[in-house]
Motif scaffolding. Sequence first.
Motif, PDB file in Angstrom:
ATOM      1  N   SER A   1       0.829  -1.209   0.000  1.00  0.00           N
ATOM      2  CA  SER A   1       0.000   0.000   0.000  1.00  0.00           C
ATOM      3  C   SER A   1       0.859   1.254   0.000  1.00  0.00           C
TER       4      SER A   1
ATOM      5  N   TYR B   1       1.318  -4.594  -5.064  1.00  0.00           N
ATOM      6  CA  TYR B   1      -0.071  -4.744  -4.668  1.00  0.00           C
ATOM      7  C   TYR B   1      -0.481  -6.217  -4.619  1.00  0.00           C
TER       8      TYR B   1
ATOM      9  N   GLU C   1      -4.688  -1.161   2.178  1.00  0.00           N
ATOM     10  CA  GLU C   1      -5.438  -1.849   1.141  1.00  0.00           C
ATOM     11  C   GLU C   1      -6.114  -3.083   1.748  1.00  0.00           C
TER      12      GLU C   1
ATOM     13  N   PRO D   1      -8.565   3.874   0.995  1.00  0.00           N
ATOM     14  CA  PRO D   1      -8.303   3.056  -0.191  1.00  0.00           C
ATOM     15  C   PRO D   1      -9.566   2.541  -0.879  1.00  0.00           C
TER      16      PRO D   1
ATOM     17  N   LYS E   1     -11.149   3.649  -4.876  1.00  0.00           N
ATOM     18  CA  LYS E   1     -11.606   2.724  -5.915  1.00  0.00           C
ATOM     19  C   LYS E   1     -13.023   3.071  -6.372  1.00  0.00           C
TER      20      LYS E   1
END
Length: 353
Positions: free
Chosen positions: A148, A163, A271, A292, A296
């Motif tokens: 992250s 990731y 994340e 996070p 998205k």
Amino acid sequence: MKTIGIFTPYSLTPYHPRLESIITALDKADYEVSLHQSPIKASILKKLLNLLVLNFVDLYSVLNLAKKTKQVDVVFIQSFRYLPLAIFARYYKKKVIYETLDNNIHLWFYYLVKQFPFLQKLPLAINTFENFEKKLVFRFTDKVIVNSAALMNYFGHRASLIYYTSPLENICQKISTERPTCLIYIGWFCEMKGAYTMIKLAKQLKLRLIVYGRITEEKVKGAASSEPLVTVYGHLSSTDLKKELPLLFSKYNAVGLSLTNSVNHSNATQEINKDIDYMALGIPIIGNSRGPTAEKINNGCGLFYEDLLESHTLIEDTDRLSKISKQEIKLYNQRYSTEQFEDQINRVILEIL
């Protein structure tokens, strides 16, 4: 053939998804991989030793596994709980990689305070163990891997950002007007992850909630079992999920819940694997404003929970859900694909050998 020993406190039955992806990547590159884990059962000696370090570090396991670091070329340590193994590995002149997926200090301090509320008055414990982690990392490891941007900042951008990649890649649902909508959740189903909110939402929307994950809290288990709309399948391996999810997609348009509470610094900034699993599967995210996850959703990968509460019909807008699903898969392929993950993991290994 170079040997890589992965020292991990993470689940081996089934494999933790991150661990599974790493093993696959290393196997493809023809490394000889071994797994090392101290017995999980908590003996009296283990409890006493770990109490000396407030359970931040699994001191018992570190001492138990120390000599095994001598047996491999690369010591790959997962989690702060095993990090002191780096001292022994360096003594044996081994290459050391440290991977951390959480801000461990804040996360473990949160768990400790829940058990022993009086520790809330000892915030210096956080600074002490943060300094300890960074000193071990910068003195005894060759590479640090994080998942992250928050952890990149934590280590002063002296880490490699890799990731999470989903083992469920390529099993994509196609939204259809002919199927009803259901809610799903993948992962540990607990209060901290928003379990009660999820159950409440299922009741408000009158939609099935299907949980693929373990429940360890008795109150949560009771709340889930007493609600007819909730079905719990338990913690499934990625292999079993690959069989189960296509069956689900043939019956429902699935939307995925991501409602983790920002109850500590790690939860607020890290994340979350399930978000990336949802993106790989083309499952629109229903999430909160946690950093996070919100990023998205703002990039077209879902809907905010609060907006859904204001307008329940959003969950039945199949045109919108279909656009979200396609956008998720596009962004997943750009940032989180298995191909990228495997290339990045193997590049880190090559840089230290």
